[in-house]
Design an enzyme around this catalytic site. Structure first.
Site, short mmCIF file in Angstrom:
data_model
loop_
_atom_site.label_atom_id
_atom_site.label_comp_id
_atom_site.label_asym_id
_atom_site.label_seq_id
_atom_site.Cartn_x
_atom_site.Cartn_y
_atom_site.Cartn_z
N ASP A 33 0.83 -1.21 0.00
CA ASP A 33 0.00 0.00 0.00
C ASP A 33 0.87 1.27 0.00
O ASP A 33 2.00 1.25 0.47
CB ASP A 33 -0.90 -0.04 1.25
CG ASP A 33 -2.11 0.86 1.12
OD1 ASP A 33 -2.36 1.41 0.02
OD2 ASP A 33 -2.82 1.03 2.13
N HIS A 50 3.22 3.80 -8.84
CA HIS A 50 3.07 2.38 -9.19
C HIS A 50 4.35 1.86 -9.84
O HIS A 50 4.78 0.73 -9.59
CB HIS A 50 1.88 2.19 -10.14
CG HIS A 50 0.56 2.56 -9.52
ND1 HIS A 50 0.25 2.24 -8.22
CD2 HIS A 50 -0.52 3.21 -10.01
CE1 HIS A 50 -0.98 2.69 -7.94
NE2 HIS A 50 -1.45 3.29 -9.01
N LEU A 144 12.38 -19.72 -4.43
CA LEU A 144 11.24 -18.93 -3.94
C LEU A 144 10.07 -18.99 -4.92
O LEU A 144 10.26 -18.85 -6.13
CB LEU A 144 11.67 -17.47 -3.77
CG LEU A 144 10.56 -16.46 -3.43
CD1 LEU A 144 10.19 -16.54 -1.95
CD2 LEU A 144 10.98 -15.04 -3.78
C1 V07 Z 1 1.81 -3.59 -9.66
C2 V07 Z 1 3.57 -2.34 -8.40
C3 V07 Z 1 3.68 -2.79 -6.96
C4 V07 Z 1 2.83 -1.99 -6.02
C5 V07 Z 1 1.37 -2.26 -6.13
C6 V07 Z 1 0.60 -1.60 -7.25
C7 V07 Z 1 1.33 -1.41 -8.55
C8 V07 Z 1 4.21 -6.10 -10.12
C9 V07 Z 1 3.11 -6.65 -10.75
C10 V07 Z 1 2.99 -7.97 -11.36
C11 V07 Z 1 1.80 -8.67 -11.29
C12 V07 Z 1 1.69 -9.93 -11.85
C13 V07 Z 1 2.77 -10.47 -12.46
C14 V07 Z 1 3.97 -9.80 -12.54
C15 V07 Z 1 4.08 -8.54 -11.99
C16 V07 Z 1 2.11 -5.71 -10.64
C17 V07 Z 1 0.06 -4.73 -10.83
C18 V07 Z 1 0.49 -3.63 -10.12
C19 V07 Z 1 -1.35 -4.78 -11.32
F1 V07 Z 1 2.67 -11.70 -12.99
N1 V07 Z 1 3.89 -4.91 -9.64
N2 V07 Z 1 2.61 -4.65 -9.95
N3 V07 Z 1 0.84 -5.77 -11.09
N4 V07 Z 1 2.25 -2.49 -8.92
#
Ligand code: V07
Length: 255
Positions: A33, A50, A144
Site C-alpha cells: 500500500d 506504481h 522462492l
Molecule cells: C503492480 C507495483 C507494486 C505496487 C502495487 C501496485 C502497482 C508487479 C506486478 C505484477 C503482477 C503480476 C505479475 C507480474 C508482476 C504488478 C500490478 C500492479 C497490477 F505476474 N507490480 N505490480 N501488477 N504495482
C-alpha cells in the site's frame, strides 16, 4: 564488508545479523500500500508511484529469496481496484508485462518460480498471456515462489472454493458434513502453499482489505508506516526479526 554485514549459516545462505536461521517464515504475504500517496507527496502522478512500487517488488523478491523464504505473496491488484480511473487501471495492467520484460533473466538466475492467483478471465489478453508465459517459463524453478494476487478477492476465493468442493462432493454422492476445513482449503488458490506466517502491510493502514481471508487465520501481522516504494530489504529484515521475537500460540498456550 560482506562478513561484517552477514553471518554465515549452516547451509550456503548468508543471513543478516539480526536474524536467526530457525524461524524464517516459510510464507510472507504483503499488502503493498501507499504507492499513490508516495507519488502525491512528490507532486507526481499516481502512476509514477506504481512504477516505483514495481521496482520495490523486484528488490523485495530478491531479498526474500536470500532469506530463504519459500513463498512470497504480493497483493498487486484487488477485485475492487477496477473502480479506479480507466487510465490508471490500464497502466496497472501493463505492469506485469513491464515486470517480466525487464526482470525475467534475474528471476531465472535466482531460481524463482512465478505464480499468479486471481480471476484471470477479466484481465486484458496481453496481461493474461504474459502471466501464462511467465508461469510456464519458471515452472521448473525450485527456489522462492513469487505468488502475485492479481484481480484477487478473499471472499470470492472462499466462495469459489466452497462451490468447487461441494461440486466434488455431489459427484461422489457425499454429504454436507463432509465439507471440512481440509477439504475446503484444498480448493483454495493457495492449496499447494503453507499458510502465511507473516502478513505485512505498508503505509500505515491497519486492515486486511479482503486479502487471503481464510489463510491468515493464524498469521502474525506487521504494519509499517513507510509507503511501499520506500520499503527496502532492511525493512523486510526488520519485519522478520520482529516476527522471530513473537511467540505463536495457534489458539493454545505457549510452553
Ligand atoms: C503492480 C507495483 C507494486 C505496487 C502495487 C501496485 C502497482 C508487479 C506486478 C505484477 C503482477 C503480476 C505479475 C507480474 C508482476 C504488478 C500490478 C500492479 C497490477 F505476474 N507490480 N505490480 N501488477 N504495482
Amino acid at each position: 564488508m560482506f562478513n561484517k554485514l552477514f553471518k554465515k549459516t549452516n547451509g550456503t545462505k548468508a543471513l543478516p545479523q539480526q536474524l536467526t536461521t530457525d524461524k524464517i517464515p516459510q510464507h510472507i504475504a504483503i499488502i503493498m500500500d501507499g504507492n499513490g500517496r508516495w507519488a502525491n507527496k512528490r507532486l507526481l502522478p499516481r502512476i509514477a508511484g506504481h512504477k516505483e512500487g514495481m521496482d520495490t517488488v523486484k528488490k523485495i523478491t530478491m531479498a526474500a529469496s536470500k532469506l530463504g523464504v519459500e513463498v512470497l505473496t504480493l497483493y498487486a491488484f484487488s477485485t475492487e481496484n477496477w473502480k479506479r480511473p480507466t487510465d490508471e487501471v490500464q497502466f496497472l495492467m501493463k505492469l506485469p508485462v513491464d515486470f517480466f520484460d525487464t526482470f525475467m533473466p534475474e528471476l531465472m538466475a535466482e531460481n524463482v518460480r512465478v505464480n499468479v492467483m486471481g480471476y484471470h478471465d477479466a484481465l486484458p489478453l496481453q496481461t493474461q498471456n504474459v502471466v501464462k508465459q511467465a508461469m510456464e517459463t519458471t515452472k521448473n524453478n525450485t527456489g522462492l515462489v513469487l505468488n502475485f494476487a492479481l484481480n484477487y478477492g478473499g471472499r470470492a476465493e472462499i466462495i469459489s472454493a466452497a462451490q468447487s468442493a461441494m461440486r466434488e462432493l455431489l459427484a461422489e454422492n457425499g454429504t454436507v458434513e463432509q465439507l471440512t476445513e481440509e477439504r475446503l482449503a484444498a480448493h483454495l488458490m493457495t492449496s499447494s502453499y503453507p499458510e502465511p506466517d507473516l502478513l505485512i502491510r505498508t503505509s500505515g493502514e491497519m486492515r486486511v482489505s479482503n486479502f487471503m481471508l481464510w489463510q491468515i487465520a493464524y498469521s502474525e501481522f506487521y504494519f509499517v508506516d513507510k509507503h511501499w516504494p520506500d520499503f527496502n530489504a532492511a525493512d523486510l529484515t526488520e519485519a522478520v526479526a520482529t516476527y522471530q521475537h513473537r511467540t505463536r500460540r495457534f489458539g493454545g498456550i505457549s510452553k
